[in-house]
Design an enzyme around this catalytic site. Structure first.
Site, PDB file in Angstrom:
ATOM      1  N   GLY B 296       1.336 -11.276  -2.320  1.00 55.89           N
ATOM      2  CA  GLY B 296       1.085  -9.774  -1.605  1.00 55.89           C
ATOM      3  C   GLY B 296      -0.505  -9.861  -1.388  1.00 55.89           C
ATOM      4  O   GLY B 296      -0.968 -11.436  -1.181  1.00 55.89           O
ATOM      5  N   SER B 297      -1.597  -9.366  -1.669  1.00 55.18           N
ATOM      6  CA  SER B 297      -2.714  -9.185  -1.199  1.00 55.18           C
ATOM      7  C   SER B 297      -3.541 -11.063  -1.840  1.00 55.18           C
ATOM      8  O   SER B 297      -4.390 -11.007  -0.886  1.00 55.18           O
ATOM      9  CB  SER B 297      -2.970  -8.242  -1.599  1.00 55.18           C
ATOM     10  OG  SER B 297      -2.407  -6.662  -0.762  1.00 55.18           O
ATOM     11  N   THR B 298      -2.935 -11.659  -1.930  1.00 62.35           N
ATOM     12  CA  THR B 298      -3.962 -12.398  -2.879  1.00 62.35           C
ATOM     13  C   THR B 298      -3.808 -13.615  -1.856  1.00 62.35           C
ATOM     14  O   THR B 298      -4.679 -13.649  -1.294  1.00 62.35           O
ATOM     15  CB  THR B 298      -3.616 -13.085  -3.910  1.00 62.35           C
ATOM     16  OG1 THR B 298      -2.197 -13.006  -3.837  1.00 62.35           O
ATOM     17  CG2 THR B 298      -3.706 -12.730  -5.384  1.00 62.35           C
TER      18      THR B 298
END
Lengths: 145, 579
Positions: B296-298
């Site tokens: 995801g956004s990491t």
């Protein structure tokens, strides 16, 4: 040609000498056997001692292992926390106060330096020169160089 | 010749005949034993006369980086009762009573189990203290069989269970570090051959030959027991609080790749191994290195670092976020469906803007993007030295099933899989000046022949030092300017990026209600000492990384900064002491 009479051993005397010789030989033989027996007994006893000592050594090694385990258990973080909470009645901090010490840090004493980690030791204090050491001996100064 | 009046020749001949027959029988039997069964009886005599014993080698300890033992080997006794050797009921009772007294078990229980075992040997205990076992053997009671075995004890309890793994009944490592470093830990067993007397004791002047065992080496890990404990405590608390299915936390030194802590849940209990249920075996794997997930956004950190390193953008470069972007027939939107108009690259990370990540992927183009992923180490195992390590999967334009939409979704961390360790390693490279370090778990091996020290290994330079500095700044802004300050640490500057990833469904697509909430960050900002990755699987009360994973990061960071005595930067209560 016959030897003079006074040089010939008497038959009784000759027999007694042989008996003595046999007795001595017998005695020596018996002594040898006793020595042999004693030696064998000593070796056997030493052998059993070695066995026993090896057993003791093995037991001590195992005991050492158990002591290491006990030491590790006593030093475990769980145990330290348990002791802190139950015996010393300590609690988890809810806030932190940082103390900023603006005094110039003193070089730690040689004893304290040994207890500190490498990165915490800082630079080593300069060594005393011989004449400073001589003066310290007489004056007893405790100040750092 | 005088003949006995009552003795007839016939009777005499009969007696002589029978005596002769018996003698012949004895001769035949003796011949049979001596010739036909010679081998068998010679072997039996040999076995009775000679004792050949294997002396187990003491297994090496596993210690943390400060030398504190985490796993210790103890010699214990495995005690069994063999009913076939009981000569009488009284002997059986004596043996049972002696074993019960030594083990602390109830004699009635042992008797009952013996009856249930139906004359088969019964294992009473596999963990009897050495001294007690020796005393029991000293009684020389028939039917008691005792064998030395190496038993593992864990002074720190269940700490780092998944990482350490466990040993089998034979003392060999079966999973985790115990299995991966078994040759070093196990040493080699010795042998002892001697002549023994009728009761089994060595004959003092008899033949004796021994090869002493070579003890196993001690393994010193890079793990710090304090950090590991903090991490496990906080992970367990977060899983309980959010009703999550599992999770992983990794703490890594960014400049060396040394892993300071690694915890995964669900896991197993080292002190109570019970694997009769095949499903329990599912608990033993180290999920930080074996399980793949979509980050995801990491992962936007990787996309951003690549774009900055390629000179395509700076933190101040702006783009326009005017709403969902349509790519190849699919609408890609922000996580909260909010749009920010014109925003900078720093704001892109701050808002975790998927539209911005897609814009970045357009600028990067497939070749540069995927080349960069390979340079960051994705798609291949990190070579940390643990078995079962996965490498992760992502499609490239060379793959037939790749589609241009993959580039867009990969840019914000979906449609690409990796292990938590891979992401922590890649972010360490972003933080440490741009060098990808090989993660490692074993600091040194202390054996009888000396110490084998493992040194940090730099794999390659993946981004420039300047890009690394810029990324640290942007990560710091992402944490400190966030509207929800759940990852901040009072008095310290830290950096990080949260992520909330959807979970792929085995039947295709994504599960509607499941997420993986995560954060990867570093501290202190001025001189990073640790990269921390927190990943919480399927939280029930909140799906967001900022609400589920960030508080864990913040607590771990605060505890570690205090532990390392890092002075605070600002904004905390400071008592001053002046001379």
């Amino acid at each position: 040609m016959h030897a003079p009479v006074f040089l010939r051993p008497l038959p009784a005397l000759r027999a007694s000498r042989w008996r003595r010789r046999i007795a001595v030989l017998g005695g020596l033989g018996a002594l040898g056997m006793v020595v042999l027996l004693a030696q064998a007994s000593l070796v056997a006893s030493t052998g059993y001692n070695v066995e026993r000592l090896e057993d003791t050594k093995a037991a001590l090694i195992r005991s050492n292992q158990q002591l290491e385990d006990s030491i590790a258990s006593l030093r475990s973080l769980d145990r330290i926390e348990r002791e802190a909470r139950t015996r010393l009645k300590m609690v988890t901090p809810s806030s932190y106060v940082y103390i900023r010490v603006e005094a110039r840090p003193q070089a730690p004493s040689p004893l304290l330096r040994k207890a500190l980690k490498e990165e915490e030791r800082g630079p080593a204090p300069p060594a005393w020169s011989w004449w400073e050491q001589l003066i310290r001996t007489f004056v007893g100064s405790r100040s750092q160089p | 010749m005088n003949k006995h009046p009552h003795l007839s020749p016939l009777r005499l001949h009969l007696v002589l005949f029978f005596m002769g027959l018996c003698t012949l029988g004895l001769v035949v039997r003796t011949g049979f034993l001596q010739i036909a069964q010679h081998q068998e009886f010679a072997q039996q005599a040999d076995d009775t006369h000679w004792s050949r014993q294997t002396v187990p080698a003491p297994r090496g300890m596993i210690k943390d980086r400060e030398g504190n033992p985490i796993a210790i080997a103890q010699t214990r006794w495995e005690v069994s009762l063999n009913p076939a050797q009981f000569r009488s009921a009284a002997a059986r009772e004596r043996a049972v009573a002696a074993v019960a007294a030594a083990t602390g078990a109830s004699p009635q229980d042992i008797q009952k189990k013996l009856e249930q075992a139906r004359d088969k040997p019964l294992l009473v205990t596999d963990n009897l203290e050495y001294a007690r076992g020796k005393a029991l053997l000293g009684k020389s009671l028939p039917g008691i069989v005792a064998q030395e075995r190496i038993h593992r004890t864990y002074p720190e309890g269940n700490l780092a269970a998944g990482l350490l793994g466990f040993v089998g009944r034979d003392g060999a490592g079966l999973t985790g570090v115990e299995a991966d470093f078994n040759p070093e830990l196990a040493g080699s067993a010795g042998t002892l051959v001697f002549e023994r007397d009728s009761v089994g004791n060595p004959i003092p002047l008899g033949y004796r030959s021994s090869a002493p065992p070579a003890p196993g080496a001690d393994l010193v890990l890079t793990i710090d027991r304090f950090i590991q404990r903090v991490v496990e405590r906080e992970l367990d608390a977060a899983l309980k609080k959010h009703g999550a299915a599992g999770g992983t936390v990794i703490v890594m030194q960014p400049h060396t790749g040394a892993i300071l802590a690694m915890a995964s849940r669900p896991s197993f209990d080292l002190r109570n191994l019970a694997f009769s249920d095949p499903k329990a075996m599912d608990l033993v794997r180290n999920r930080a290195v074996t399980d793949l997930y979509e980050p995801g956004s990491t992962f936007k950190l990787i996309t951003m670092a690549t774009a900055i390193n390629e000179g395509l953008v700076t933190p101040e470069t702006t783009y326009f976020d005017g709403g969902p972007v349509i790519k190849y027939g699919r609408a890609l939107d922000t996580w909260d469906h909010k749009h920010f108009g014109t925003e900078t690259m720093t704001e892109l990370l701050l808002h975790s803007n998927n539209v911005g990540a897609v814009w970045l992927s357009d600028k990067l183009e497939p070749e540069r993007f995927y080349q960069s992923l390979k340079r960051f180490g994705f798609g291949q195992p990190t070579q940390v030295g643990l078995s079962g390590e996965a490498g992760g999967v992502f499609r490239t334009p060379k793959d037939q099933d790749w589609s241009p939409i993959d580039l867009a979704t990969n840019a914000f961390g979906q449609g690409i899989t990796m292990t938590p360790l891979q992401l922590a390693t890649a972010v360490s490279a972003i933080v440490n000046g741009g060098t990808l370090m090989r993660p490692y778990l074993v600091d040194r091996i202390e054996g009888p022949e000396g110490v084998r020290q493992f040194k940090p290994v730099a794999v390659r330079q993946v981004i420039s030092a300047e890009t690394s500095r810029t990324m640290r700044y942007m990560m710091n802004q992402t944490v400190e300017k966030s509207s929800v300050k759940t990852a901040t640490v009072a008095g310290f500057h830290v950096g990080g990026k949260t992520g909330t990833a959807t979970v792929p469904s085995p039947s295709g697509g994504y599960e509607p209600d499941a997420t993986i909430a995560s954060i990867v960050g570093f501290f202190p900002y001025e001189s990073p000492r640790a990269v921390v990755l927190v990943k919480i699987d399927r939280p029930k009360d909140s799906p967001w990384g900022s609400q589920v994973a960030s508080p864990v990061f913040s607590t771990v960071a605060r505890e570690l900064l205090v532990y390392w005595r890092v002075p605070p930067s600002e904004g905390v209560r400071v008592a001053r002491i002046t001379p």
